[in-house]
Design a protein around this motif. Sequence first.
Motif, PDB file in Angstrom:
ATOM      1  N   UNK A  51      -3.921  10.294  -2.751  1.00  0.00           N
ATOM      2  CA  UNK A  51      -4.130  10.274  -1.305  1.00  0.00           C
ATOM      3  C   UNK A  51      -2.778  10.058  -0.606  1.00  0.00           C
ATOM      4  N   UNK A  52      -2.245  11.118  -0.020  1.00  0.00           N
ATOM      5  CA  UNK A  52      -0.918  11.073   0.595  1.00  0.00           C
ATOM      6  C   UNK A  52      -0.832  10.113   1.779  1.00  0.00           C
ATOM      7  N   UNK A  53      -1.916   9.944   2.523  1.00  0.00           N
ATOM      8  CA  UNK A  53      -1.875   9.042   3.676  1.00  0.00           C
ATOM      9  C   UNK A  53      -1.741   7.585   3.251  1.00  0.00           C
ATOM     10  N   UNK A  54      -1.995   7.314   1.984  1.00  0.00           N
ATOM     11  CA  UNK A  54      -2.031   5.944   1.488  1.00  0.00           C
ATOM     12  C   UNK A  54      -0.982   5.698   0.409  1.00  0.00           C
ATOM     13  N   UNK A  55       0.134   6.425   0.490  1.00  0.00           N
ATOM     14  CA  UNK A  55       1.253   6.184  -0.414  1.00  0.00           C
ATOM     15  C   UNK A  55       2.553   6.468   0.323  1.00  0.00           C
ATOM     16  N   UNK A  56       3.622   5.866  -0.137  1.00  0.00           N
ATOM     17  CA  UNK A  56       4.962   6.107   0.383  1.00  0.00           C
ATOM     18  C   UNK A  56       5.920   6.090  -0.804  1.00  0.00           C
ATOM     19  N   UNK A  57       7.033   6.822  -0.643  1.00  0.00           N
ATOM     20  CA  UNK A  57       8.052   6.900  -1.699  1.00  0.00           C
ATOM     21  C   UNK A  57       9.247   6.036  -1.338  1.00  0.00           C
ATOM     22  N   UNK A  99       2.214  -4.867  -2.805  1.00  0.00           N
ATOM     23  CA  UNK A  99       2.626  -6.259  -2.915  1.00  0.00           C
ATOM     24  C   UNK A  99       3.698  -6.585  -1.883  1.00  0.00           C
ATOM     25  N   UNK A 100       3.819  -7.853  -1.583  1.00  0.00           N
ATOM     26  CA  UNK A 100       4.760  -8.299  -0.557  1.00  0.00           C
ATOM     27  C   UNK A 100       6.192  -7.830  -0.815  1.00  0.00           C
ATOM     28  N   UNK A 101       6.649  -7.875  -2.057  1.00  0.00           N
ATOM     29  CA  UNK A 101       8.031  -7.479  -2.341  1.00  0.00           C
ATOM     30  C   UNK A 101       8.300  -5.996  -2.093  1.00  0.00           C
ATOM     31  N   UNK A 102       7.253  -5.172  -2.046  1.00  0.00           N
ATOM     32  CA  UNK A 102       7.430  -3.741  -1.805  1.00  0.00           C
ATOM     33  C   UNK A 102       7.205  -3.365  -0.343  1.00  0.00           C
ATOM     34  N   UNK A 103       6.950  -4.361   0.497  1.00  0.00           N
ATOM     35  CA  UNK A 103       6.705  -4.114   1.919  1.00  0.00           C
ATOM     36  C   UNK A 103       7.841  -4.725   2.745  1.00  0.00           C
ATOM     37  N   UNK A 120      12.258  -5.585  -2.511  1.00  0.00           N
ATOM     38  CA  UNK A 120      12.469  -4.170  -2.828  1.00  0.00           C
ATOM     39  C   UNK A 120      11.543  -3.333  -1.940  1.00  0.00           C
ATOM     40  N   UNK A 121      11.787  -3.361  -0.624  1.00  0.00           N
ATOM     41  CA  UNK A 121      10.855  -2.712   0.297  1.00  0.00           C
ATOM     42  C   UNK A 121      10.871  -1.190   0.208  1.00  0.00           C
ATOM     43  N   UNK A 122       9.692  -0.617   0.156  1.00  0.00           N
ATOM     44  CA  UNK A 122       9.519   0.835   0.224  1.00  0.00           C
ATOM     45  C   UNK A 122       9.519   1.203   1.705  1.00  0.00           C
ATOM     46  N   UNK A 123      10.330   2.180   2.117  1.00  0.00           N
ATOM     47  CA  UNK A 123      10.333   2.551   3.534  1.00  0.00           C
ATOM     48  C   UNK A 123       8.918   2.839   4.044  1.00  0.00           C
ATOM     49  N   UNK A 124       8.539   2.177   5.117  1.00  0.00           N
ATOM     50  CA  UNK A 124       7.228   2.346   5.740  1.00  0.00           C
ATOM     51  C   UNK A 124       6.088   1.924   4.804  1.00  0.00           C
ATOM     52  N   UNK A 125       6.386   1.061   3.858  1.00  0.00           N
ATOM     53  CA  UNK A 125       5.392   0.645   2.870  1.00  0.00           C
ATOM     54  C   UNK A 125       4.161  -0.017   3.465  1.00  0.00           C
ATOM     55  N   UNK A 126       4.343  -0.777   4.534  1.00  0.00           N
ATOM     56  CA  UNK A 126       3.205  -1.444   5.168  1.00  0.00           C
ATOM     57  C   UNK A 126       2.178  -0.452   5.709  1.00  0.00           C
ATOM     58  N   UNK A 127       2.619   0.770   5.977  1.00  0.00           N
ATOM     59  CA  UNK A 127       1.732   1.777   6.579  1.00  0.00           C
ATOM     60  C   UNK A 127       0.599   2.201   5.652  1.00  0.00           C
ATOM     61  N   UNK A 128       0.668   1.860   4.385  1.00  0.00           N
ATOM     62  CA  UNK A 128      -0.396   2.266   3.457  1.00  0.00           C
ATOM     63  C   UNK A 128      -1.603   1.340   3.518  1.00  0.00           C
ATOM     64  N   UNK A 129      -1.448   0.151   4.078  1.00  0.00           N
ATOM     65  CA  UNK A 129      -2.498  -0.868   4.009  1.00  0.00           C
ATOM     66  C   UNK A 129      -3.776  -0.419   4.713  1.00  0.00           C
ATOM     67  N   UNK A 130      -3.689   0.002   5.950  1.00  0.00           N
ATOM     68  CA  UNK A 130      -4.909   0.388   6.681  1.00  0.00           C
ATOM     69  C   UNK A 130      -5.604   1.602   6.067  1.00  0.00           C
ATOM     70  N   UNK A 131      -4.875   2.669   5.702  1.00  0.00           N
ATOM     71  CA  UNK A 131      -5.572   3.779   5.024  1.00  0.00           C
ATOM     72  C   UNK A 131      -6.254   3.343   3.725  1.00  0.00           C
ATOM     73  N   UNK A 132      -5.622   2.442   2.983  1.00  0.00           N
ATOM     74  CA  UNK A 132      -6.237   1.947   1.747  1.00  0.00           C
ATOM     75  C   UNK A 132      -7.497   1.146   2.068  1.00  0.00           C
ATOM     76  N   UNK A 133      -7.433   0.295   3.073  1.00  0.00           N
ATOM     77  CA  UNK A 133      -8.622  -0.480   3.449  1.00  0.00           C
ATOM     78  C   UNK A 133      -9.777   0.446   3.826  1.00  0.00           C
ATOM     79  N   UNK A 134      -9.489   1.529   4.548  1.00  0.00           N
ATOM     80  CA  UNK A 134     -10.551   2.482   4.901  1.00  0.00           C
ATOM     81  C   UNK A 134     -11.089   3.204   3.669  1.00  0.00           C
ATOM     82  N   UNK A 135     -10.205   3.609   2.775  1.00  0.00           N
ATOM     83  CA  UNK A 135     -10.636   4.286   1.549  1.00  0.00           C
ATOM     84  C   UNK A 135     -11.484   3.360   0.677  1.00  0.00           C
ATOM     85  N   UNK A 136     -11.085   2.104   0.576  1.00  0.00           N
ATOM     86  CA  UNK A 136     -11.779   1.164  -0.311  1.00  0.00           C
ATOM     87  C   UNK A 136     -13.254   1.022   0.050  1.00  0.00           C
ATOM     88  N   UNK A 137     -13.578   1.200   1.317  1.00  0.00           N
ATOM     89  CA  UNK A 137     -14.975   1.112   1.749  1.00  0.00           C
ATOM     90  C   UNK A 137     -15.834   2.230   1.168  1.00  0.00           C
TER      91      UNK A 137
END
Length: 177
Positions: A147-153, A10-14, A19-36
């Motif tokens: 999926x570690x490539x599609x999550x951030x802490x 969600x926008x508030x976590x990016x 409440x941004x998660x460091x590098x949170x935006x980086x999960x979007x593309x891996x998730x889009x690829x996984x969703x396919x």
Amino acid sequence: MDALIVVDVQNDFCAGGALPVPDGDAVVEPINRLAEQFPFVVATRDWHPPDHLSFREQGGPWPVHCVADTGGAQLHPKLHSSQIDAVVDAGREPQDEGYSGFEHTELERLLRDQGVQTVHVTGLALDYCVKQTALDARSAGFDVVLHMSATRAINVNPGDDERSLEELRDAGVLVGE
């Protein structure tokens, strides 16, 4: 059958969110690829009332974030929403923590109705909502792959990510790329 769970991207976590998660935006593309790759994709959202117990103003640890029907609560705009079959809102009541996508939601029923046996978990943040959603999926009897490539802490405390991974592995969650 396998399903993909996209936790709280969600926008508030990016970047630029409340409440941004460091590098949170980086999960979007891996998730889009996984969703396919999955026949069923569910996204969870924090969907809080303005007086949610997790907010500092209510004595909680977090700034106000993901208030229902605000821009910050919306899914990230670059997430391919056309690949998402269902959206589940958590933390809708002031007293519901909402860390897990399973807490007081229809997530388990949706997965069972689809005949899902294995859930693949992605999203934000690894050490909170992703961890709790994966643990509750295990408790509900699902096989779980993280999926570690599609999550951030968020790592409020240094090492929260590693402690979370250890807890997940101990619960039987398969941690993959």
